[in-house]
Design a protein around this motif. Structure first.
Motif, PDB file in Angstrom:
ATOM      1  N   VAL A   1      27.481  47.693  33.487  1.00  0.00           N
ATOM      2  CA  VAL A   1      27.525  46.298  33.078  1.00  0.00           C
ATOM      3  C   VAL A   1      26.152  45.919  32.534  1.00  0.00           C
ATOM      4  O   VAL A   1      25.137  46.181  33.167  1.00  0.00           O
ATOM      5  CB  VAL A   1      27.911  45.389  34.265  1.00  0.00           C
ATOM      6  N   THR A   2      26.154  45.298  31.355  1.00  0.00           N
ATOM      7  CA  THR A   2      24.894  44.871  30.749  1.00  0.00           C
ATOM      8  C   THR A   2      24.713  43.354  30.765  1.00  0.00           C
ATOM      9  O   THR A   2      23.587  42.872  30.754  1.00  0.00           O
ATOM     10  CB  THR A   2      24.801  45.358  29.293  1.00  0.00           C
ATOM     11  N   HIS A   3      25.831  42.611  30.739  1.00  0.00           N
ATOM     12  CA  HIS A   3      25.778  41.150  30.733  1.00  0.00           C
ATOM     13  C   HIS A   3      26.866  40.594  31.649  1.00  0.00           C
ATOM     14  O   HIS A   3      27.974  41.133  31.698  1.00  0.00           O
ATOM     15  CB  HIS A   3      26.009  40.595  29.322  1.00  0.00           C
ATOM     16  N   VAL A   4      26.548  39.484  32.319  1.00  0.00           N
ATOM     17  CA  VAL A   4      27.493  38.839  33.231  1.00  0.00           C
ATOM     18  C   VAL A   4      27.523  37.345  32.951  1.00  0.00           C
ATOM     19  O   VAL A   4      26.478  36.700  32.867  1.00  0.00           O
ATOM     20  CB  VAL A   4      27.083  39.055  34.709  1.00  0.00           C
ATOM     21  N   TYR A   5      28.735  36.814  32.798  1.00  0.00           N
ATOM     22  CA  TYR A   5      28.926  35.374  32.702  1.00  0.00           C
ATOM     23  C   TYR A   5      29.973  34.991  33.747  1.00  0.00           C
ATOM     24  O   TYR A   5      30.991  35.682  33.888  1.00  0.00           O
ATOM     25  CB  TYR A   5      29.427  34.956  31.316  1.00  0.00           C
ATOM     26  N   ASP A  20      37.980  29.568  43.246  1.00  0.00           N
ATOM     27  CA  ASP A  20      38.412  29.679  41.856  1.00  0.00           C
ATOM     28  C   ASP A  20      37.241  30.247  41.065  1.00  0.00           C
ATOM     29  O   ASP A  20      36.196  29.593  40.945  1.00  0.00           O
ATOM     30  CB  ASP A  20      38.822  28.306  41.311  1.00  0.00           C
ATOM     31  N   THR A  21      37.385  31.461  40.556  1.00  0.00           N
ATOM     32  CA  THR A  21      36.265  32.138  39.898  1.00  0.00           C
ATOM     33  C   THR A  21      36.733  32.919  38.684  1.00  0.00           C
ATOM     34  O   THR A  21      37.761  33.592  38.722  1.00  0.00           O
ATOM     35  CB  THR A  21      35.557  33.102  40.877  1.00  0.00           C
ATOM     36  N   PHE A  22      35.957  32.844  37.620  1.00  0.00           N
ATOM     37  CA  PHE A  22      36.152  33.645  36.415  1.00  0.00           C
ATOM     38  C   PHE A  22      34.855  34.397  36.157  1.00  0.00           C
ATOM     39  O   PHE A  22      33.774  33.802  36.228  1.00  0.00           O
ATOM     40  CB  PHE A  22      36.484  32.747  35.217  1.00  0.00           C
ATOM     41  N   VAL A  23      34.956  35.693  35.852  1.00  0.00           N
ATOM     42  CA  VAL A  23      33.781  36.504  35.539  1.00  0.00           C
ATOM     43  C   VAL A  23      34.064  37.298  34.273  1.00  0.00           C
ATOM     44  O   VAL A  23      35.113  37.942  34.163  1.00  0.00           O
ATOM     45  CB  VAL A  23      33.428  37.478  36.698  1.00  0.00           C
ATOM     46  N   ALA A  24      33.143  37.256  33.324  1.00  0.00           N
ATOM     47  CA  ALA A  24      33.220  38.066  32.106  1.00  0.00           C
ATOM     48  C   ALA A  24      32.086  39.074  32.143  1.00  0.00           C
ATOM     49  O   ALA A  24      30.915  38.694  32.295  1.00  0.00           O
ATOM     50  CB  ALA A  24      33.119  37.184  30.864  1.00  0.00           C
ATOM     51  N   VAL A 137      25.758  43.141  40.229  1.00  0.00           N
ATOM     52  CA  VAL A 137      26.667  42.399  39.351  1.00  0.00           C
ATOM     53  C   VAL A 137      27.137  41.124  40.046  1.00  0.00           C
ATOM     54  O   VAL A 137      27.190  40.054  39.434  1.00  0.00           O
ATOM     55  CB  VAL A 137      27.863  43.277  38.926  1.00  0.00           C
ATOM     56  N   LEU A 138      27.457  41.201  41.332  1.00  0.00           N
ATOM     57  CA  LEU A 138      27.895  40.011  42.075  1.00  0.00           C
ATOM     58  C   LEU A 138      26.795  38.953  42.133  1.00  0.00           C
ATOM     59  O   LEU A 138      27.057  37.756  41.964  1.00  0.00           O
ATOM     60  CB  LEU A 138      28.350  40.390  43.484  1.00  0.00           C
ATOM     61  N   GLU A 139      25.566  39.383  42.366  1.00  0.00           N
ATOM     62  CA  GLU A 139      24.452  38.438  42.385  1.00  0.00           C
ATOM     63  C   GLU A 139      24.230  37.823  41.004  1.00  0.00           C
ATOM     64  O   GLU A 139      23.932  36.629  40.885  1.00  0.00           O
ATOM     65  CB  GLU A 139      23.175  39.116  42.886  1.00  0.00           C
ATOM     66  N   ALA A 140      24.390  38.611  39.965  1.00  0.00           N
ATOM     67  CA  ALA A 140      24.264  38.075  38.608  1.00  0.00           C
ATOM     68  C   ALA A 140      25.368  37.058  38.326  1.00  0.00           C
ATOM     69  O   ALA A 140      25.124  36.030  37.682  1.00  0.00           O
ATOM     70  CB  ALA A 140      24.325  39.211  37.585  1.00  0.00           C
ATOM     71  N   ALA A 141      26.564  37.302  38.844  1.00  0.00           N
ATOM     72  CA  ALA A 141      27.665  36.353  38.668  1.00  0.00           C
ATOM     73  C   ALA A 141      27.356  35.042  39.394  1.00  0.00           C
ATOM     74  O   ALA A 141      27.593  33.956  38.860  1.00  0.00           O
ATOM     75  CB  ALA A 141      28.977  36.960  39.171  1.00  0.00           C
ATOM     76  N   ARG A 142      26.832  35.128  40.587  1.00  0.00           N
ATOM     77  CA  ARG A 142      26.442  33.909  41.324  1.00  0.00           C
ATOM     78  C   ARG A 142      25.406  33.115  40.536  1.00  0.00           C
ATOM     79  O   ARG A 142      25.501  31.902  40.411  1.00  0.00           O
ATOM     80  CB  ARG A 142      25.869  34.276  42.689  1.00  0.00           C
ATOM     81  N   ARG A 143      24.409  33.826  40.030  1.00  0.00           N
ATOM     82  CA  ARG A 143      23.344  33.150  39.254  1.00  0.00           C
ATOM     83  C   ARG A 143      23.913  32.528  37.982  1.00  0.00           C
ATOM     84  O   ARG A 143      23.592  31.391  37.634  1.00  0.00           O
ATOM     85  CB  ARG A 143      22.245  34.149  38.914  1.00  0.00           C
ATOM     86  N   SER A 144      24.767  33.267  37.297  1.00  0.00           N
ATOM     87  CA  SER A 144      25.376  32.760  36.077  1.00  0.00           C
ATOM     88  C   SER A 144      26.171  31.487  36.349  1.00  0.00           C
ATOM     89  O   SER A 144      26.043  30.502  35.623  1.00  0.00           O
ATOM     90  CB  SER A 144      26.294  33.826  35.460  1.00  0.00           C
ATOM     91  N   VAL A 151      23.800  36.253  32.218  1.00  0.00           N
ATOM     92  CA  VAL A 151      22.732  37.010  32.853  1.00  0.00           C
ATOM     93  C   VAL A 151      22.730  38.427  32.276  1.00  0.00           C
ATOM     94  O   VAL A 151      23.750  39.110  32.289  1.00  0.00           O
ATOM     95  CB  VAL A 151      22.909  37.062  34.382  1.00  0.00           C
ATOM     96  N   ARG A 152      21.580  38.823  31.775  1.00  0.00           N
ATOM     97  CA  ARG A 152      21.412  40.177  31.223  1.00  0.00           C
ATOM     98  C   ARG A 152      20.897  41.077  32.338  1.00  0.00           C
ATOM     99  O   ARG A 152      19.932  40.741  33.023  1.00  0.00           O
ATOM    100  CB  ARG A 152      20.434  40.145  30.053  1.00  0.00           C
TER     101      ARG A 152
END
Length: 153
Positions: A1-5, A20-24, A137-144, A151-152
């Protein structure tokens, strides 16, 4: 994974955890994954939907092991992780669709692997580096979700 939204909310009254969560996710190969979960949806959607350029795979329902545990069955019962054919996923495109047998679940194998790793020095059932990558990746999703940004990694 390079980017997380991500977008994530706790929407039900009195609930502190996200419901309710969406992750790209953007992967190094250029592929994208869109993940969504919701405890609010009035109708269950597919558990998995994988769409390729020539075919797709669609799967409904949770792992049968979860409902069997709730029903009081032991994971040591033969066939515990086997899913009946009417719950298998579907693979194909257009008129060319066919069922695909679900691989049997094996909760006990995982926990036996943990025991063997701790007591006998066997390899862990999940590579610790992969677990750290998942947590990253999970932490990046939280931050996003909190900051409203991509998040890159």
């Amino acid at each position: 994974v390079t980017h997380v939204y991500a977008e994530s909310d706790a929407r039900r009254p009195g609930i502190a955890a996200d419901d309710d969560t969406f992750v790209a996710l953007t992967h190094a190969s250029g592929a994208r994954s869109h993940l969504w979960m919701s405890a609010l949806s009035p109708m269950p959607g597919p558990r998995f939907l994988v769409a390729g350029s020539r075919a797709g795979y669609l799967k409904h329902g949770l792992d049968v092991q979860e409902e069997r545990l709730r029903a009081g069955l032991s994971p040591s019962v033969p066939g515990f992780g086997d899913e009946p054919p009417q719950r298998w996923g579907t693979l194909g495109a257009g008129e060319s669709l066919h069922p695909v047998r679900t691989e049997p679940g094996a909760y006990l194998d995982f926990y036996r692997g943990v025991v063997a790793s701790l007591r006998e020095g066997a390899p862990a059932p999940v590579d610790p580096e992969e677990a750290v990558e998942t947590l990253t990746v999970l932490e990046a999703a939280r931050r996003s979700a909190a900051e409203g940004l991509v998040v890159r990694l």
